[in-house]
Design an enzyme around this catalytic site. Sequence first.
Site, PDB file in Angstrom:
ATOM      1  N   LYS A  32      -0.876  44.639   3.813  1.00 28.02           N
ATOM      2  CA  LYS A  32      -1.359  45.774   4.599  1.00 28.02           C
ATOM      3  C   LYS A  32      -1.959  45.346   5.932  1.00 28.02           C
ATOM      4  CE  LYS A  32      -5.409  47.205   4.033  1.00 28.02           C
ATOM      5  NZ  LYS A  32      -6.699  47.715   3.555  1.00 28.02           N
ATOM      6  N   THR A  33      -2.820  44.331   5.919  1.00 27.78           N
ATOM      7  CA  THR A  33      -3.488  43.903   7.158  1.00 27.78           C
ATOM      8  C   THR A  33      -2.472  43.409   8.183  1.00 27.78           C
ATOM      9  OG1 THR A  33      -5.473  43.292   5.909  1.00 27.78           O
ATOM     10  CG2 THR A  33      -5.243  42.367   8.119  1.00 27.78           C
ATOM     11  N   ASP A 223      -7.696  52.615   8.672  1.00 29.77           N
ATOM     12  CA  ASP A 223      -7.512  51.766   7.498  1.00 29.77           C
ATOM     13  C   ASP A 223      -8.304  52.346   6.328  1.00 29.77           C
ATOM     14  OD1 ASP A 223      -6.765  49.643   5.901  1.00 29.77           O
ATOM     15  OD2 ASP A 223      -8.285  48.278   6.690  1.00 29.77           O
ATOM     16  N   GLU A 224      -7.868  52.048   5.096  1.00 29.28           N
ATOM     17  CA  GLU A 224      -8.555  52.493   3.868  1.00 29.28           C
ATOM     18  C   GLU A 224      -8.830  54.004   3.909  1.00 29.28           C
ATOM     19  OE1 GLU A 224      -8.692  50.505   1.523  1.00 29.28           O
ATOM     20  OE2 GLU A 224      -9.095  48.457   2.180  1.00 29.28           O
ATOM     21  N   GLN A 254      -6.415  52.872  -5.175  1.00 28.49           N
ATOM     22  CA  GLN A 254      -7.614  52.064  -4.974  1.00 28.49           C
ATOM     23  C   GLN A 254      -8.774  52.888  -4.408  1.00 28.49           C
ATOM     24  OE1 GLN A 254      -6.958  47.888  -3.608  1.00 28.49           O
ATOM     25  NE2 GLN A 254      -4.839  48.540  -3.277  1.00 28.49           N
ATOM     26  N   ARG A 607      -6.871  42.152  -8.348  1.00 28.86           N
ATOM     27  CA  ARG A 607      -7.527  41.044  -7.631  1.00 28.86           C
ATOM     28  C   ARG A 607      -6.925  39.711  -8.063  1.00 28.86           C
ATOM     29  NH1 ARG A 607      -8.023  43.441  -3.920  1.00 28.86           N
ATOM     30  NH2 ARG A 607      -6.959  45.016  -5.135  1.00 28.86           N
TER      31      ARG A 607
END
Length: 756
Positions: A32-33, A223-224, A254, A607
């Site tokens: 994503k980043t 973002d997010e 998430q 994770r």
Amino acid sequence: MDYLDGLNPSQRAAVEQIEGPMMIVAGAGSGKTRVITYRVAHLIRKGVDPFNILVLTFTNKAAKEMRERIMKVVGAEAKNIWMGTFHSVFAKLLRVEATKIGYPTNFTIYDTDDSKSLIRTILKEKQLDDKLYNANFVYNRISSSKNNLISPAEYLQNEHIQAEDFSTGRGNLGEIYQMYAQRCFKAGAMDFDDLLFKTNVLLREHPEVLYKYQNKFKYLMVDEYQDTNFSQYLIVKKLAANNENICVVGDDAQSIYAFRGANIQNILNFEKDYPDLKVFKLEQNYRSTQNIVSVANSIIANNKNQLKKSVFSENEEGDKIKVSRAFSDNEEGKIVAEAIMQEQAQQRSKYHDFAILYRTNAQSRAMEEALRKLNVPYKIYGGLSFYQRKEVKDLIAYFRLTFNPNDEEAIKRVINYPRRGIGDTTIERIMIAADQYNLTMWEIICDAPKYLDSRSSTSVANFASLIQSFHVMTKTHSAYDTALHIAQHSTLLKDLYSDKSVEGLSRYENIQELLNGIKEFSEREDIEEKGLDIFMQDIALLTNDDNDKNPDADTVSLMTIHSAKGLEFDNVFVVGLEENLFPSQMSLSSRTDLEEERRLFYVAITRAGKKLSLSYATSRYRWGTLTSCEPSRFIEEIDARYLELDFKPQVKNSGDSLFDDERSAWQQKETFSKPKPASIPKTSSILPKAHVPSEGFAPSDTSGLQMGMEVEHERFGFGKVIHLEGNKPDVKATIFFKDLGQKQLLLKFAKLKIIK
């Protein structure tokens, strides 16, 4: 355009889409980043002025990392992008425009402590009970109102809100909110939530300002996006209204911050705001093994409220996910610590490749103690070590004073906590008198009328009597009974219980966990001396921190799952997977809350890169009572073919639940009510070997149980009583079972049938 060459087709398509509204649904570990940073770089490469680009993140760390990556592609031009957290970006905007809403451009920003201090001042002025109107509670109430764009005037006029406040005996909350807002305004100050609340006010009341920034920010990226609240959503929607060049990035799976005001509907309903929306799905997970991705998919598939996607991995298949069962949280800690040591030695891994994730901070105690006993270095991430938390240190200070009243640091810590009318001036007078007459603070306290004025001396003398009564009790009561008495009669428990905020509940749980640890200590078979003073000695050795520790040392990471968001580790242990713990008992009343808990479990699983381990305990102490625990429904929702049970397995018939035997035993416990279990997919699963009760099995009255008697237990089978100890109703029986060996059971829960 070499920076595009390393992207997969889905990533590249998202990067190259420049105009119009778009949503990037980014699965865990999907790069994503990289997509966000390359898309911003691509905009600049295509001729967009970086001054016209706004990128909103949720952490300063994310913004810093993105800007550095963009600079590698486009150079110094990246410095001109408006990029940062919602609060930092709009604080910058307000510095320019604040005079339009009556604030100076150099307005002060109050942090949480400033805000709570102001609230306490208002409570004092209004002579309101600071237990009922706890500063934390009031602060969170005001914060929630602002995040939902409810002004003080609207708060006071809202019949539903007012009815709720009056029903809880807090009818003055609206007036406090109003006074708080007036004081902030008069002082030229905004609190953290005001930075967004006042931005909304500015854009609503000054159309020319809105128009100015709509034209300035021609391209928006968020973002997010699944973590945005109503206030953030509205700012973004207004700024993007003219050009509609808005790109939101996130993963509904998430979304785990509803308790902070985040609204998952913002991402689920994004298409309703922009009917011509283009959706890009990043579904390849580069982080995790195929098995870990499959487990995550099987879990999140149980949520009805979601954006459908098919996350996959082309990494190696990887190990199955190990599920460990422990008889207590202490044994769970031991299992995890030993597994880390073994894996670290065999694979020559670094300790920083390991993480232990838990639902609540209180769970760190058992993990910390187990790691320390094996000399495994660790670090509490995003929080303090269990024994360094203020509430725990406060109660321990009372314990210290009980055995050593000359402990002046402990005196200073708790002489006026909880508040008992002994102010800073009085404490200073005690210290001056002790120095003047060459006495200890405790000696001055015990003879308060001789050294202090009558008003102060009464409160101080009462404190002395309280500590002396605690000391007397240690001579006749167990460590646990003494500790519980101190927690209650110091009023520390009452003070924490009155705080119903998220933070307050956490502090209250931590004290419960400390008392649980003392209860377990007092019932240990391997030590003879079990007094509270011996426990304190153990704790002193356990928490003797080395001040010269290297902050970059190789350590295992311990953290709540919320703190783990955005991080990744080769080896992850998710502990405490029990009903009423994870999922939390507070989440079982609605599908919405339960689905958020499931998303939290999804975050925990994803994770992990190479290995994932899950564990649960069949019993935990709750306020000194040993409580049986049922394995979490989340374990049962995992397809059994991906699991490896760390206890004796047995193939069962199709349709059997993974933990039917343990659920059956748990259902007969009466320590707390059980929620209706989730339906389980009809799959073949594996079970620990279980005893089949004899026909007509029914528990006997065990009040007359004696050593030598033969008994039957519904799960453990047939056995013989070899020892009895304790007083009713907490009598414990040690029983030797034919197939399992020796076990110790609490009779009030054991459900035994006496054979002869």
